[in-house]
Design a protein around this motif. Structure first.
Motif, PDB file in Angstrom:
ATOM      1  N   LEU A  28     -19.389  -7.129 -18.402  1.00  0.00           N
ATOM      2  CA  LEU A  28     -18.683  -7.593 -19.599  1.00  0.00           C
ATOM      3  C   LEU A  28     -18.947  -6.620 -20.745  1.00  0.00           C
ATOM      4  O   LEU A  28     -20.088  -6.392 -21.135  1.00  0.00           O
ATOM      5  CB  LEU A  28     -19.163  -9.004 -19.951  1.00  0.00           C
ATOM      6  CG  LEU A  28     -18.421  -9.737 -21.036  1.00  0.00           C
ATOM      7  CD1 LEU A  28     -16.938  -9.890 -20.696  1.00  0.00           C
ATOM      8  CD2 LEU A  28     -19.034 -11.102 -21.265  1.00  0.00           C
ATOM      9  N   GLU A  29     -17.880  -6.006 -21.258  1.00  0.00           N
ATOM     10  CA  GLU A  29     -18.015  -5.016 -22.338  1.00  0.00           C
ATOM     11  C   GLU A  29     -17.764  -5.598 -23.721  1.00  0.00           C
ATOM     12  O   GLU A  29     -18.349  -5.148 -24.696  1.00  0.00           O
ATOM     13  CB  GLU A  29     -17.047  -3.854 -22.105  1.00  0.00           C
ATOM     14  CG  GLU A  29     -17.408  -2.993 -20.930  1.00  0.00           C
ATOM     15  CD  GLU A  29     -16.554  -1.737 -20.861  1.00  0.00           C
ATOM     16  OE1 GLU A  29     -15.598  -1.594 -21.648  1.00  0.00           O
ATOM     17  OE2 GLU A  29     -16.850  -0.890 -20.005  1.00  0.00           O
ATOM     18  N   LYS A  30     -16.857  -6.579 -23.802  1.00  0.00           N
ATOM     19  CA  LYS A  30     -16.525  -7.159 -25.100  1.00  0.00           C
ATOM     20  C   LYS A  30     -16.049  -8.585 -24.896  1.00  0.00           C
ATOM     21  O   LYS A  30     -15.351  -8.870 -23.932  1.00  0.00           O
ATOM     22  CB  LYS A  30     -15.430  -6.340 -25.790  1.00  0.00           C
ATOM     23  CG  LYS A  30     -15.156  -6.781 -27.200  1.00  0.00           C
ATOM     24  CD  LYS A  30     -14.320  -5.778 -27.955  1.00  0.00           C
ATOM     25  CE  LYS A  30     -14.157  -6.271 -29.379  1.00  0.00           C
ATOM     26  NZ  LYS A  30     -13.595  -5.262 -30.237  1.00  0.00           N
ATOM     27  N   LEU A  31     -16.435  -9.471 -25.795  1.00  0.00           N
ATOM     28  CA  LEU A  31     -16.013 -10.870 -25.731  1.00  0.00           C
ATOM     29  C   LEU A  31     -14.990 -11.164 -26.812  1.00  0.00           C
ATOM     30  O   LEU A  31     -15.115 -10.685 -27.947  1.00  0.00           O
ATOM     31  CB  LEU A  31     -17.213 -11.801 -25.944  1.00  0.00           C
ATOM     32  CG  LEU A  31     -17.982 -12.213 -24.708  1.00  0.00           C
ATOM     33  CD1 LEU A  31     -19.237 -12.965 -25.110  1.00  0.00           C
ATOM     34  CD2 LEU A  31     -17.143 -13.048 -23.783  1.00  0.00           C
ATOM     35  N   TYR A  32     -13.989 -11.916 -26.435  1.00  0.00           N
ATOM     36  CA  TYR A  32     -12.993 -12.425 -27.373  1.00  0.00           C
ATOM     37  C   TYR A  32     -13.113 -13.944 -27.369  1.00  0.00           C
ATOM     38  O   TYR A  32     -13.993 -14.488 -26.702  1.00  0.00           O
ATOM     39  CB  TYR A  32     -11.589 -11.976 -26.959  1.00  0.00           C
ATOM     40  CG  TYR A  32     -11.445 -10.468 -26.883  1.00  0.00           C
ATOM     41  CD1 TYR A  32     -11.339  -9.695 -28.027  1.00  0.00           C
ATOM     42  CD2 TYR A  32     -11.451  -9.819 -25.649  1.00  0.00           C
ATOM     43  CE1 TYR A  32     -11.221  -8.310 -27.960  1.00  0.00           C
ATOM     44  CE2 TYR A  32     -11.332  -8.441 -25.567  1.00  0.00           C
ATOM     45  CZ  TYR A  32     -11.218  -7.692 -26.728  1.00  0.00           C
ATOM     46  OH  TYR A  32     -11.112  -6.330 -26.649  1.00  0.00           O
ATOM     47  N   ASP A  33     -12.255 -14.660 -28.106  1.00  0.00           N
ATOM     48  CA  ASP A  33     -12.355 -16.115 -28.185  1.00  0.00           C
ATOM     49  C   ASP A  33     -12.322 -16.785 -26.819  1.00  0.00           C
ATOM     50  O   ASP A  33     -13.168 -17.609 -26.507  1.00  0.00           O
ATOM     51  CB  ASP A  33     -11.241 -16.693 -29.061  1.00  0.00           C
ATOM     52  CG  ASP A  33     -11.427 -16.357 -30.530  1.00  0.00           C
ATOM     53  OD1 ASP A  33     -12.569 -16.069 -30.939  1.00  0.00           O
ATOM     54  OD2 ASP A  33     -10.421 -16.371 -31.261  1.00  0.00           O
ATOM     55  N   ASN A  34     -11.351 -16.464 -25.996  1.00  0.00           N
ATOM     56  CA  ASN A  34     -11.196 -17.113 -24.692  1.00  0.00           C
ATOM     57  C   ASN A  34     -11.136 -16.137 -23.531  1.00  0.00           C
ATOM     58  O   ASN A  34     -10.824 -16.529 -22.409  1.00  0.00           O
ATOM     59  CB  ASN A  34      -9.922 -17.972 -24.680  1.00  0.00           C
ATOM     60  CG  ASN A  34     -10.010 -19.105 -25.664  1.00  0.00           C
ATOM     61  OD1 ASN A  34     -10.961 -19.867 -25.654  1.00  0.00           O
ATOM     62  ND2 ASN A  34      -9.029 -19.196 -26.548  1.00  0.00           N
ATOM     63  N   SER A  35     -11.418 -14.873 -23.779  1.00  0.00           N
ATOM     64  CA  SER A  35     -11.333 -13.859 -22.733  1.00  0.00           C
ATOM     65  C   SER A  35     -12.403 -12.795 -22.959  1.00  0.00           C
ATOM     66  O   SER A  35     -13.190 -12.886 -23.889  1.00  0.00           O
ATOM     67  CB  SER A  35      -9.940 -13.227 -22.732  1.00  0.00           C
ATOM     68  OG  SER A  35      -9.675 -12.622 -23.980  1.00  0.00           O
ATOM     69  N   GLY A  36     -12.405 -11.811 -22.087  1.00  0.00           N
ATOM     70  CA  GLY A  36     -13.367 -10.726 -22.231  1.00  0.00           C
ATOM     71  C   GLY A  36     -12.850  -9.459 -21.578  1.00  0.00           C
ATOM     72  O   GLY A  36     -12.014  -9.503 -20.668  1.00  0.00           O
TER      73      GLY A  36
END
Length: 69
Positions: A28-36
């Protein structure tokens, strides 16, 4: 049962999506609200061309990924 909290740098197992015909693993490189954003590290050889087309990275819903050791 509470789902394991995801964090940048976690190794994750992801469900197949888009043109990827098999489940895959990545980091996992980056997290968003509901995805990555996941950097794909392990995948089925049949998906080699699709992974290359995606430049070894995909954005995938958090509900379709699971933290692994």
């Amino acid at each position: 049962m509470a789902k394991a909290k995801l964090a940048v740098g976690d190794k994750v197992a992801c469900k197949k999506m888009g043109s990827l015909k098999h489940d895959f693993e990545g980091t996992l490189e980056k997290l968003y609200d509901n995805s990555g954003l996941v950097s794909i590290t392990k995948y089925d050889d049949e998906d080699r061309i699709a992974v290359s087309d995606y430049h070894e990275r995909v954005i995938i819903a958090q509900k379709n990924m699971k933290k692994i050791s």
